[in-house]
Design a protein around this motif. Structure first.
Motif, PDB file in Angstrom:
ATOM      1  N   THR A   1      16.214 -19.252  69.783  1.00 57.90           N
ATOM      2  CA  THR A   1      16.749 -18.387  70.900  1.00 57.90           C
ATOM      3  C   THR A   1      17.871 -18.062  69.778  1.00 57.90           C
ATOM      4  O   THR A   1      19.240 -17.186  69.799  1.00 57.90           O
ATOM      5  N   LEU A   2      19.126 -18.889  69.679  1.00 59.14           N
ATOM      6  CA  LEU A   2      20.609 -19.883  69.726  1.00 59.14           C
ATOM      7  C   LEU A   2      20.231 -21.115  68.594  1.00 59.14           C
ATOM      8  O   LEU A   2      19.678 -21.289  68.651  1.00 59.14           O
TER       9      LEU A   2
ATOM     10  N   VAL B   1      16.860 -13.382  67.988  1.00 60.60           N
ATOM     11  CA  VAL B   1      16.392 -12.734  67.941  1.00 60.60           C
ATOM     12  C   VAL B   1      16.806 -11.421  68.125  1.00 60.60           C
ATOM     13  O   VAL B   1      17.774 -11.311  69.015  1.00 60.60           O
ATOM     14  N   GLU B   2      16.274 -10.152  68.308  1.00 60.31           N
ATOM     15  CA  GLU B   2      16.870  -8.902  69.206  1.00 60.31           C
ATOM     16  C   GLU B   2      17.048  -9.555  70.129  1.00 60.31           C
ATOM     17  O   GLU B   2      15.582  -9.808  71.315  1.00 60.31           O
ATOM     18  N   PRO B   3      17.782  -8.717  71.052  1.00 60.51           N
ATOM     19  CA  PRO B   3      17.452  -9.165  72.651  1.00 60.51           C
ATOM     20  C   PRO B   3      17.095  -8.160  73.146  1.00 60.51           C
ATOM     21  O   PRO B   3      16.549  -8.621  74.163  1.00 60.51           O
TER      22      PRO B   3
ATOM     23  N   ARG C   1      13.969  -8.820  72.976  1.00 60.72           N
ATOM     24  CA  ARG C   1      12.559  -9.268  72.681  1.00 60.72           C
ATOM     25  C   ARG C   1      12.846 -10.527  73.488  1.00 60.72           C
ATOM     26  O   ARG C   1      12.036 -11.118  73.812  1.00 60.72           O
ATOM     27  N   ILE C   2      14.219 -10.699  73.867  1.00 58.70           N
ATOM     28  CA  ILE C   2      14.190 -11.732  75.347  1.00 58.70           C
ATOM     29  C   ILE C   2      13.403 -11.613  76.514  1.00 58.70           C
ATOM     30  O   ILE C   2      14.342 -10.522  77.111  1.00 58.70           O
TER      31      ILE C   2
ATOM     32  N   LEU D   1      23.049 -15.129  68.130  1.00 60.20           N
ATOM     33  CA  LEU D   1      21.305 -14.502  68.467  1.00 60.20           C
ATOM     34  C   LEU D   1      20.460 -14.521  67.511  1.00 60.20           C
ATOM     35  O   LEU D   1      20.929 -13.722  66.479  1.00 60.20           O
TER      36      LEU D   1
ATOM     37  N   THR E   1      18.036 -24.272  76.380  1.00 61.61           N
ATOM     38  CA  THR E   1      16.511 -24.318  76.539  1.00 61.61           C
ATOM     39  C   THR E   1      16.228 -23.349  75.216  1.00 61.61           C
ATOM     40  O   THR E   1      16.183 -23.645  73.981  1.00 61.61           O
ATOM     41  N   TRP E   2      17.241 -22.005  75.088  1.00 61.00           N
ATOM     42  CA  TRP E   2      17.140 -20.938  73.832  1.00 61.00           C
ATOM     43  C   TRP E   2      17.729 -21.996  72.885  1.00 61.00           C
ATOM     44  O   TRP E   2      17.480 -21.484  71.445  1.00 61.00           O
TER      45      TRP E   2
END
Length: 171
Positions: A42-43, A54-56, A58-59, A52, A36-37
């Motif tokens: 996101t990945l 986005v900032e971790p 924010r997940i 990654l 999904t990411w």
């Protein structure tokens, strides 16, 4: 170990640990979360390795595999979402001949589901003809759970009628 094997060092240790704790020993959770990411960005794959995007902090981690599948269905184009949900009434395998009876008018949804590897196939069934299989039974269950009870009942009747018509004398 699974996260590191799939992504190398793309995730910080704290996030990888949180994923492992949430997965509670279920590799399917990890595989579907990472799938999904990757599909939503996101990945991302850069220079042959995963990073990654986005900032971790924010997940948000989904609570279950079913929630991951529900989110994957929600993220589909309308035609594909309709097909995945209505087609779930047929069971794990969805005969393409039943699409008209289920009031799925376009093959665009089927193409989108195949591109995203949510359906595998085509497979051949001696009675119903060409069919596609949901990648996992829980994915099919997520589609089925998204239907209102009255719609499920109506679609089951439609499917039964369609099966009766294709079975011919074997009924």
């Amino acid at each position: 170990a699974l996260i590191r094997a799939l992504l190398g060092s793309a995730l910080p240790d704290e996030l990888a640990t949180a994923i492992v704790e949430r997965a509670d020993g279920t590799p399917l959770f990890i595989e579907e979360l990472l799938r999904t990411w990757a599909s939503v960005g996101t990945l991302v794959r850069e220079d042959g390795r995963w990073t990654l995007a986005v900032e971790p902090d924010r997940i948000a981690l989904p609570p279950t595999v079913q929630a991951i599948y529900a989110a994957q269905l929600d993220d589909l184009p309308a035609e594909a979402r309709l097909l995945a949900r209505r087609g779930s009434v047929a069971g794990r395998r969805l005969p393409t001949g039943a699409l008209g009876a289920l009031r799925v008018e376009s093959s665009e949804g089927l193409d989108a589901l195949r591109r995203r590897a949510l359906l595998a196939g085509p497979l051949h069934d001696p009675v119903t003809g060409e069919a596609y299989a949901y990648r996992h039974a829980l994915l099919r269950d997520a589609g089925y759970a998204s239907l209102a009870r009255a719609e499920r009942a109506r679609l089951h009747l439609v499917m039964a009628g369609w099966l009766e018509s294709v079975a011919g004398e074997r009924v």
